[in-house]
Motif scaffolding. Structure first.
Motif, short mmCIF file in Angstrom:
data_model
loop_
_atom_site.label_atom_id
_atom_site.label_comp_id
_atom_site.label_asym_id
_atom_site.label_seq_id
_atom_site.Cartn_x
_atom_site.Cartn_y
_atom_site.Cartn_z
N GLY A 391 0.82 -1.20 0.00
CA GLY A 391 0.00 0.00 0.00
C GLY A 391 0.86 1.25 0.00
N GLU A 392 0.20 2.37 -0.30
CA GLU A 392 0.86 3.68 -0.33
C GLU A 392 -0.18 4.75 -0.05
N ASP A 393 0.31 5.92 0.35
CA ASP A 393 -0.58 7.07 0.48
C ASP A 393 -1.08 7.51 -0.89
N HIS A 394 -2.34 7.92 -0.91
CA HIS A 394 -2.91 8.52 -2.12
C HIS A 394 -3.91 9.58 -1.69
N ASP A 395 -3.64 10.81 -2.06
CA ASP A 395 -4.51 11.94 -1.70
C ASP A 395 -4.79 12.00 -0.20
N GLY A 396 -3.74 11.83 0.58
CA GLY A 396 -3.87 12.03 2.01
C GLY A 396 -4.38 10.86 2.81
N ARG A 397 -4.55 9.71 2.23
CA ARG A 397 -4.98 8.53 3.00
C ARG A 397 -4.19 7.32 2.52
N PHE A 398 -3.99 6.37 3.42
CA PHE A 398 -3.24 5.16 3.06
C PHE A 398 -4.20 4.17 2.41
N VAL A 399 -3.90 3.80 1.18
CA VAL A 399 -4.74 2.88 0.41
C VAL A 399 -3.97 1.58 0.19
N TRP A 400 -4.50 0.52 0.75
CA TRP A 400 -3.89 -0.80 0.61
C TRP A 400 -4.17 -1.39 -0.78
N VAL A 401 -3.24 -2.16 -1.26
CA VAL A 401 -3.46 -3.03 -2.42
C VAL A 401 -3.72 -4.42 -1.88
N TYR A 402 -4.96 -4.88 -2.00
CA TYR A 402 -5.31 -6.26 -1.67
C TYR A 402 -5.47 -7.01 -2.99
N GLU A 403 -4.78 -8.13 -3.09
CA GLU A 403 -4.83 -8.95 -4.31
C GLU A 403 -4.82 -10.42 -3.92
N PRO A 484 -0.16 -7.78 -12.42
CA PRO A 484 -1.23 -7.24 -13.27
C PRO A 484 -2.27 -8.25 -13.69
N GLU A 485 -1.95 -9.54 -13.60
CA GLU A 485 -2.91 -10.57 -14.00
C GLU A 485 -3.92 -10.88 -12.89
N TRP A 486 -3.74 -10.31 -11.72
CA TRP A 486 -4.60 -10.62 -10.59
C TRP A 486 -5.63 -9.52 -10.35
N PRO A 487 -6.78 -9.86 -9.75
CA PRO A 487 -7.76 -8.84 -9.37
C PRO A 487 -7.21 -7.98 -8.24
N ILE A 488 -7.67 -6.74 -8.19
CA ILE A 488 -7.14 -5.79 -7.22
C ILE A 488 -8.28 -5.09 -6.50
N ALA A 489 -8.08 -4.84 -5.20
CA ALA A 489 -9.02 -4.06 -4.40
C ALA A 489 -8.25 -2.94 -3.73
N HIS A 490 -8.75 -1.71 -3.86
CA HIS A 490 -8.15 -0.55 -3.19
C HIS A 490 -8.87 -0.37 -1.85
N VAL A 491 -8.19 -0.69 -0.76
CA VAL A 491 -8.85 -0.78 0.55
C VAL A 491 -8.33 0.30 1.49
N VAL A 492 -9.26 1.01 2.10
CA VAL A 492 -8.94 1.97 3.16
C VAL A 492 -9.55 1.45 4.45
N LEU A 493 -8.70 1.07 5.40
CA LEU A 493 -9.17 0.55 6.68
C LEU A 493 -9.62 1.70 7.56
N ARG A 494 -10.66 1.49 8.30
CA ARG A 494 -11.21 2.54 9.16
C ARG A 494 -10.55 2.52 10.54
N GLY A 495 -9.87 3.64 10.86
CA GLY A 495 -9.30 3.79 12.19
C GLY A 495 -8.08 2.95 12.45
N ILE A 496 -7.36 2.55 11.40
CA ILE A 496 -6.18 1.69 11.56
C ILE A 496 -5.08 2.22 10.64
N THR A 497 -3.92 2.52 11.20
CA THR A 497 -2.80 2.96 10.39
C THR A 497 -2.11 1.76 9.74
N ARG A 498 -1.22 2.08 8.81
CA ARG A 498 -0.44 1.02 8.16
C ARG A 498 0.28 0.16 9.18
N ASP A 499 1.01 0.82 10.09
CA ASP A 499 1.85 0.08 11.02
C ASP A 499 1.04 -0.65 12.09
#
Length: 547
Positions: A391-403, A484-499
């Motif tokens: 995952g990485e930050d995008h527009d001020g929020r951490f967005v996970w890559v779930y695959e 790139p051959e796998w399905p992807i979900a852009h996930v923002v967890l509520r109230g939980i930081t990356r670490d």
């Protein structure tokens, strides 16, 4: 002293731990192409770690040499792991460095009996699934009741990582912030709480069977749950062999397989076909996947299964195309019909047959309970596991890559099958090919969860999250950086930081299921929590959760 002709073993030499020396070991893949391709990434990461350790006045010493014949320095078998730890002083600090997928059982024997501090560490990077491997190893150590600390870093220069590493070198432990976790409180009386308890009583009384096509996939010790923990829930295993699944595939006529493919293309699914089976998807590959789909449903019907898990790797990877297309279809309510062998019945008609990818039995329990709760509430029960990939930050929020490698039900896409594409699995991991179900998960409200073993008991973490929509170019970038051959979900967890999430999560997999809106998702989570609680599973709420 009485003489003897018995051959007594010589006492093993126990090496002493030198001052300020950390021993480094690895846990690699069983697939040599993956080890060889991932070695440059591992080598660079070890250099980064060495520099960070030396900055603190310590020495990082490899526990074994790089193999010039294999062309890498990964531990690639349980035997090699055992031999490696014989040379490690039992009280010395040990770092297990992970940058690719790893088979945890390669190093578990050594780590189980090691007395010194243990640190698992991975690079926080998208291109190889080191984070996925780290989370699996951590979950396996948790189940084995082996104390450990864990760290992760993008490039080894961030102060958080360097400070935590310094603490571990000085004290042997690292503490993380897990303030986002709380135990399930007493639930107020509600329809959802009553539903969860009623479903728990039904499961205990009527019982359920999960079919396991060979246990222990990909070294995932954490994914094996003993019968003694499952049976009190009313869940029992039917242990099945993948050789029988493959044998049943041979009995499926071509016309039945073609009917599955026609149903999918009529529903709007497309496939990226080529001509070279070694690197491209071919029609013959998907024909065998269709046959596996039919065979899996018929065998599930034979044994009266309520959920099913196919190992595939390592068992079938050199024999037939991937199981992922099959798994995604089984998890979807709307899917190609399959009849009994005599043609008299449509099997599991109008229902999803929950499939737990890679025979992850934590997913088996979770998917079964999710299916029962969501079905009882009149919701779409299509559920899937995902690798917690990156995952990485995008527009001020951490967005996970779930695959995950293909087993996403098409109802998780905005336009269902019309948004589903079949891409060939990577030859590095899937030599026989086969199609994925590639797509982008639709924006929406989800409940995520994970069932795991800790302290010899079953636990579940539950939380809320949003699947968000990112710009097409950002989705493409993230997809290309991972698989790139796998399905992807852009996930923002509520109230939980990356670490916080990395510190807490006890699996390489997370379970996802949609709800039509926020209020319904909250109610469904309550029902699911109540069902787990009534079954005697320790329930933990993670992040912002309303109950």
């Amino acid at each position: 002293m009485t003489s003897t002709t018995y051959e007594f073993p010589a006492p093993a030499a126990v090496p002493e731990a030198p001052e300020k020396v950390v021993y480094l070991t690895t846990s690699g893949d069983l697939r040599e192409p993956a080890n060889q391709a991932g070695w440059p990434t591992q080598e660079a990461f070890e250099s980064l770690l060495r520099a960070a350790v030396e900055r603190e006045g310590w020495t990082l010493r490899r526990a074994f040499d790089v193999d010039p014949v294999k062309g890498h320095g990964f531990v690639t078998s349980q035997r090699q792991g055992i031999e490696t730890f014989r040379a490690v002083p039992p009280d010395a600090p040990v770092v297990v460095a992970t940058t690719i997928w790893q088979y945890s059982h390669h190093v578990l024997p050594g780590l189980r009996t090691h007395r010194g501090p243990i640190l698992t560490v991975a690079n926080f990077a998208p291109d190889w699934p080191g984070l996925v491997g780290l989370l699996n190893l951590n979950a396996s150590l948790t189940k084995a009741q082996v104390p450990y600390s864990s760290l992760w870093t993008v490039d080894g220069t961030d102060e958080w990582f360097l400070g935590a590493l310094r603490t571990w070198l000085e004290t042997g432990t690292v503490e993380h912030d897990t303030s986002h976790v709380r135990d399930l409180p007493a639930l107020p009386d509600s329809e959802e709480a009553r539903l969860g308890r009623a479903l728990a009583e039904q499961l205990r009384t009527e019982k359920a069977i999960v079919g396991v096509f060979d246990e222990g996939c990909m070294g995932m010790y954490n994914a094996i749950i003993d019968d003694e923990l499952l049976n009190p829930l009313g869940i029992y295993k039917e242990r099945l062999s993948q050789s029988e699944l493959f044998a049943q595939m041979q009995t499926v006529p071509d016309d039945e397989a073609r009917a599955v493919g026609k149903w999918l293309t009529d529903a709007g699914m497309t496939f990226r076909f080529g001509t070279d089976p070694d690197t491209e998807l071919t029609e013959d590959q998907v024909m065998w996947q269709y046959k596996m789909y039919v065979a899996a449903l018929r065998l599930s019907d034979d044994f009266g299964l309520d959920a099913v898990g196919i190992q595939y790797q390592q068992g079938l990877k050199n024999v037939c195309p991937a199981s992922d297309l099959v798994e995604g279809l089984l998890n979807n309510v709307e899917r190609p019909p399959v009849t009994s062998r005599d043609g008299s019945r449509v099997l599991y008609e109008g229902k999803a047959l929950p499939h737990f990818n890679e025979v992850d039995e934590g997913v088996a329990v979770d998917a079964l309970i999710t299916n029962r709760v969501w079905t009882a509430m009149g919701l779409d029960p299509a559920t899937t596991l995902h690798d917690v990939r990156w995952g990485e930050d995008h527009d001020g929020r951490f967005v996970w890559v779930y695959e995950i490698s293909g087993s996403v039900p098409p109802s998780h896409f905005a336009n269902g099958y019309a948004d589903a594409e079949g891409w060939r699995q990577s030859p590095v991991f899937f030599p026989q090919g086969g199609a994925t179900i590639k797509g982008v998960s639709k924006p929406g409200e989800i409940v995520w969860s994970r069932v795991y073993v800790e302290g010899g008991e079953l636990h579940v973490d539950l939380g809320r999250a949003d699947v968000v929509e990112l710009p097409a170019e950002e989705t493409e970038r993230r997809s290309r950086l991972t698989n790139p051959e796998w399905p992807i979900a852009h996930v923002v967890l509520r109230g939980i930081t990356r670490d916080q999430f990395m510190a807490r999560h006890k699996a390489n997999h997370a379970q996802l299921v949609y709800a039509p809106d926020a209020a319904t998702a909250d109610r469904a989570l309550v029902a699911k929590a109540a069902m787990f609680d009534a079954l005697g599973v320790h329930v933990h709420l993670c992040g912002d959760v309303a109950v």
